[in-house]
Motif scaffolding. Structure first.
Motif, PDB file in Angstrom:
ATOM      1  N   GLU A  93      18.632  -2.807  28.846  1.00 49.77           N
ATOM      2  CA  GLU A  93      18.724  -4.055  28.093  1.00 49.77           C
ATOM      3  C   GLU A  93      17.351  -4.709  27.918  1.00 49.77           C
ATOM      4  OE1 GLU A  93      21.645  -6.587  29.896  1.00 49.77           O
ATOM      5  OE2 GLU A  93      23.251  -5.138  29.585  1.00 49.77           O
ATOM      6  N   ILE A  94      16.506  -4.568  28.921  1.00 56.89           N
ATOM      7  CA  ILE A  94      15.147  -5.114  28.825  1.00 56.89           C
ATOM      8  C   ILE A  94      14.390  -4.407  27.708  1.00 56.89           C
ATOM      9  CG2 ILE A  94      12.918  -5.310  30.004  1.00 56.89           C
ATOM     10  CD1 ILE A  94      14.570  -5.564  32.666  1.00 56.89           C
ATOM     11  N   PHE A  95      14.477  -3.086  27.696  1.00 56.62           N
ATOM     12  CA  PHE A  95      13.817  -2.316  26.646  1.00 56.62           C
ATOM     13  C   PHE A  95      14.394  -2.643  25.279  1.00 56.62           C
ATOM     14  CE2 PHE A  95      12.313   1.403  29.548  1.00 56.62           C
ATOM     15  CZ  PHE A  95      11.247   0.632  29.988  1.00 56.62           C
ATOM     16  N   ASP A  96      15.718  -2.799  25.201  1.00 56.59           N
ATOM     17  CA  ASP A  96      16.350  -3.164  23.926  1.00 56.59           C
ATOM     18  C   ASP A  96      15.837  -4.515  23.433  1.00 56.59           C
ATOM     19  OD1 ASP A  96      17.809  -0.819  23.913  1.00 56.59           O
ATOM     20  OD2 ASP A  96      19.667  -1.755  24.625  1.00 56.59           O
ATOM     21  N   TYR A  97      15.663  -5.456  24.350  1.00 56.16           N
ATOM     22  CA  TYR A  97      15.143  -6.775  23.976  1.00 56.16           C
ATOM     23  C   TYR A  97      13.718  -6.639  23.429  1.00 56.16           C
ATOM     24  CZ  TYR A  97      13.654 -11.600  24.095  1.00 56.16           C
ATOM     25  OH  TYR A  97      13.159 -12.828  23.725  1.00 56.16           O
ATOM     26  N   TYR A  98      12.893  -5.859  24.127  1.00 58.13           N
ATOM     27  CA  TYR A  98      11.504  -5.667  23.679  1.00 58.13           C
ATOM     28  C   TYR A  98      11.473  -5.055  22.286  1.00 58.13           C
ATOM     29  CZ  TYR A  98       6.679  -4.119  23.411  1.00 58.13           C
ATOM     30  OH  TYR A  98       5.394  -3.929  22.996  1.00 58.13           O
ATOM     31  N   ILE A  99      12.264  -4.020  22.063  1.00 56.19           N
ATOM     32  CA  ILE A  99      12.307  -3.347  20.763  1.00 56.19           C
ATOM     33  C   ILE A  99      12.738  -4.328  19.677  1.00 56.19           C
ATOM     34  CG2 ILE A  99      13.520  -1.570  19.428  1.00 56.19           C
ATOM     35  CD1 ILE A  99      13.533   0.097  22.089  1.00 56.19           C
ATOM     36  N   ALA A 100      13.768  -5.121  19.955  1.00 54.66           N
ATOM     37  CA  ALA A 100      14.244  -6.109  18.978  1.00 54.66           C
ATOM     38  C   ALA A 100      13.165  -7.150  18.689  1.00 54.66           C
ATOM     39  CB  ALA A 100      15.512  -6.783  19.490  1.00 54.66           C
ATOM     40  N   LYS A 101      12.440  -7.552  19.707  1.00 58.25           N
ATOM     41  CA  LYS A 101      11.374  -8.548  19.551  1.00 58.25           C
ATOM     42  C   LYS A 101      10.249  -7.997  18.660  1.00 58.25           C
ATOM     43  CE  LYS A 101       9.182 -12.313  21.224  1.00 58.25           C
ATOM     44  NZ  LYS A 101       9.599 -13.659  21.068  1.00 58.25           N
ATOM     45  N   VAL A 102       9.878  -6.746  18.872  1.00 63.96           N
ATOM     46  CA  VAL A 102       8.823  -6.122  18.061  1.00 63.96           C
ATOM     47  C   VAL A 102       9.290  -5.999  16.616  1.00 63.96           C
ATOM     48  CG1 VAL A 102       7.479  -4.023  17.679  1.00 63.96           C
ATOM     49  CG2 VAL A 102       7.758  -4.904  19.993  1.00 63.96           C
ATOM     50  N   LYS A 103      10.518  -5.561  16.418  1.00 69.15           N
ATOM     51  CA  LYS A 103      11.045  -5.414  15.056  1.00 69.15           C
ATOM     52  C   LYS A 103      11.111  -6.774  14.357  1.00 69.15           C
ATOM     53  CE  LYS A 103      13.477  -1.107  15.706  1.00 69.15           C
ATOM     54  NZ  LYS A 103      14.749  -0.402  15.753  1.00 69.15           N
ATOM     55  N   GLU A 104      11.476  -7.798  15.095  1.00 67.59           N
ATOM     56  CA  GLU A 104      11.504  -9.151  14.523  1.00 67.59           C
ATOM     57  C   GLU A 104      10.096  -9.573  14.104  1.00 67.59           C
ATOM     58  OE1 GLU A 104      11.923 -13.547  16.426  1.00 67.59           O
ATOM     59  OE2 GLU A 104      13.502 -12.118  16.957  1.00 67.59           O
ATOM     60  N   ARG A 105       9.123  -9.296  14.941  1.00 66.80           N
ATOM     61  CA  ARG A 105       7.732  -9.656  14.641  1.00 66.80           C
ATOM     62  C   ARG A 105       7.210  -8.903  13.416  1.00 66.80           C
ATOM     63  NH1 ARG A 105       3.231 -11.176  18.585  1.00 66.80           N
ATOM     64  NH2 ARG A 105       1.311 -10.766  17.477  1.00 66.80           N
ATOM     65  N   GLN A 106       7.647  -7.652  13.271  1.00 66.52           N
ATOM     66  CA  GLN A 106       7.214  -6.833  12.145  1.00 66.52           C
ATOM     67  C   GLN A 106       8.110  -7.008  10.916  1.00 66.52           C
ATOM     68  OE1 GLN A 106       7.227  -2.905  13.891  1.00 66.52           O
ATOM     69  NE2 GLN A 106       5.237  -3.200  14.845  1.00 66.52           N
ATOM     70  N   LYS A 107       9.049  -7.941  10.998  1.00 67.02           N
ATOM     71  CA  LYS A 107       9.993  -8.232   9.909  1.00 67.02           C
ATOM     72  C   LYS A 107      10.792  -6.987   9.500  1.00 67.02           C
ATOM     73  CE  LYS A 107       8.060 -12.393   7.998  1.00 67.02           C
ATOM     74  NZ  LYS A 107       9.021 -13.296   8.551  1.00 67.02           N
ATOM     75  N   ILE A 108      11.264  -6.272  10.525  1.00 62.00           N
ATOM     76  CA  ILE A 108      12.148  -5.137  10.306  1.00 62.00           C
ATOM     77  C   ILE A 108      13.552  -5.590  10.681  1.00 62.00           C
ATOM     78  CG2 ILE A 108      12.758  -2.788  11.018  1.00 62.00           C
ATOM     79  CD1 ILE A 108       9.765  -2.392  11.707  1.00 62.00           C
ATOM     80  N   GLY A 109      14.434  -5.594   9.708  1.00 57.34           N
ATOM     81  CA  GLY A 109      15.814  -6.006   9.949  1.00 57.34           C
ATOM     82  C   GLY A 109      16.655  -4.831  10.408  1.00 57.34           C
ATOM     83  N   VAL A 110      17.568  -5.094  11.313  1.00 59.30           N
ATOM     84  CA  VAL A 110      18.492  -4.068  11.787  1.00 59.30           C
ATOM     85  C   VAL A 110      19.901  -4.560  11.462  1.00 59.30           C
ATOM     86  CG1 VAL A 110      19.324  -2.755  13.769  1.00 59.30           C
ATOM     87  CG2 VAL A 110      16.921  -3.444  13.654  1.00 59.30           C
ATOM     88  N   ALA A 111      20.578  -3.828  10.588  1.00 58.20           N
ATOM     89  CA  ALA A 111      21.908  -4.239  10.144  1.00 58.20           C
ATOM     90  C   ALA A 111      22.937  -3.164  10.467  1.00 58.20           C
ATOM     91  CB  ALA A 111      21.895  -4.501   8.643  1.00 58.20           C
ATOM     92  N   TYR A 112      24.114  -3.629  10.897  1.00 56.16           N
ATOM     93  CA  TYR A 112      25.250  -2.753  11.165  1.00 56.16           C
ATOM     94  C   TYR A 112      26.315  -3.096  10.153  1.00 56.16           C
ATOM     95  CZ  TYR A 112      22.759  -1.902  15.479  1.00 56.16           C
ATOM     96  OH  TYR A 112      21.785  -1.564  16.395  1.00 56.16           O
ATOM     97  N   VAL A 113      26.629  -2.142   9.289  1.00 55.03           N
ATOM     98  CA  VAL A 113      27.580  -2.364   8.200  1.00 55.03           C
ATOM     99  C   VAL A 113      28.814  -1.508   8.445  1.00 55.03           C
ATOM    100  CG1 VAL A 113      27.934  -2.220   5.710  1.00 55.03           C
ATOM    101  CG2 VAL A 113      25.669  -2.810   6.601  1.00 55.03           C
ATOM    102  N   THR A 114      29.969  -2.173   8.490  1.00 55.25           N
ATOM    103  CA  THR A 114      31.240  -1.473   8.676  1.00 55.25           C
ATOM    104  C   THR A 114      32.076  -1.679   7.430  1.00 55.25           C
ATOM    105  OG1 THR A 114      31.118  -1.974  11.035  1.00 55.25           O
ATOM    106  CG2 THR A 114      33.235  -1.191  10.190  1.00 55.25           C
TER     107      THR A 114
END
Length: 184
Positions: A93-114
């Motif tokens: 979870e710590i690593f997931d948070y870091y990855i999400a933080k970096v993607k947010e900083r780089q303006k990379i959106g992560v979307a889950y579409v169902t």
């Protein structure tokens, strides 16, 4: 509780990388993604690190032996802290948070579409483009899945935000409204 721990440690890891410069943030991201894959492929390592019968000193020695010279000193030091503070179980979870933080900083959106049925490539591109425009992202990372119980429409999740335009949800809302009318 786990969310607070992952945020606290993930934020600390991000700050360490940020202090070393923008390039270090990306380097650490790549290192973490590789480390996550290696740990996922070796569940025995996690079992050892989480076993209550193994003393903390031995766990620290294992981290030192396995990772010394193979990962950056920043990440190795972070792993030593996590083991010392007995937070190894929260590492994913710590690593997931870091990855999400970096993607947010780089303006990379992560979307889950169902969706109820699989989308064509053109439809996927249209959804991606629309999310990118409305969210202000430079790049999108899209994850698609189907769920026939939606009946129609789609559910889009980006971080904590959810847009649910599925037929199932609309029918559930209509049912609730009808029940409220009958009871009222």
């Amino acid at each position: 509780m786990a969310k607070i721990v992952s945020k606290t440690y993930g934020e600390a890891l991000f700050e360490v990388a940020a202090e070393a410069g923008e390039a270090k943030i990306g380097e650490l991201l790549e290192e973490i993604e590789v480390l996550q894959k290696i740990l996922a492929e070796n569940p025995g390592f996690d079992a050892l690190m989480l076993h209550p019968g193994v003393p903390k000193q031995e766990k620290l020695q294992v981290v030192e032996t396995v990772f010394k010279g193979r990962i950056s000193e920043e990440l190795a030091g972070f792993l030593r802290i996590v083991v010392t503070k007995e937070r190894y179980g929260d590492l994913g979870e710590i690593f997931d948070y870091y990855i999400a933080k970096v993607k947010e900083r780089q303006k990379i959106g992560v979307a889950y579409v169902t969706t109820a049925v699989a989308l064509s490539e053109a439809q996927k591109q249209a959804v991606c483009s629309r999310i990118q425009q409305t969210g202000g992202y430079r790049k999108m990372e899209m994850h698609y899945k189907t769920d026939a119980s939606l009946i129609g429409g789609m559910v889009i999740r980006i971080g904590d935000r959810v847009v649910d335009s599925s037929i199932r949800t609309k029918l559930d809302q209509l049912t609730k409204q009808l029940l409220d009318i009958q009871l009222g």
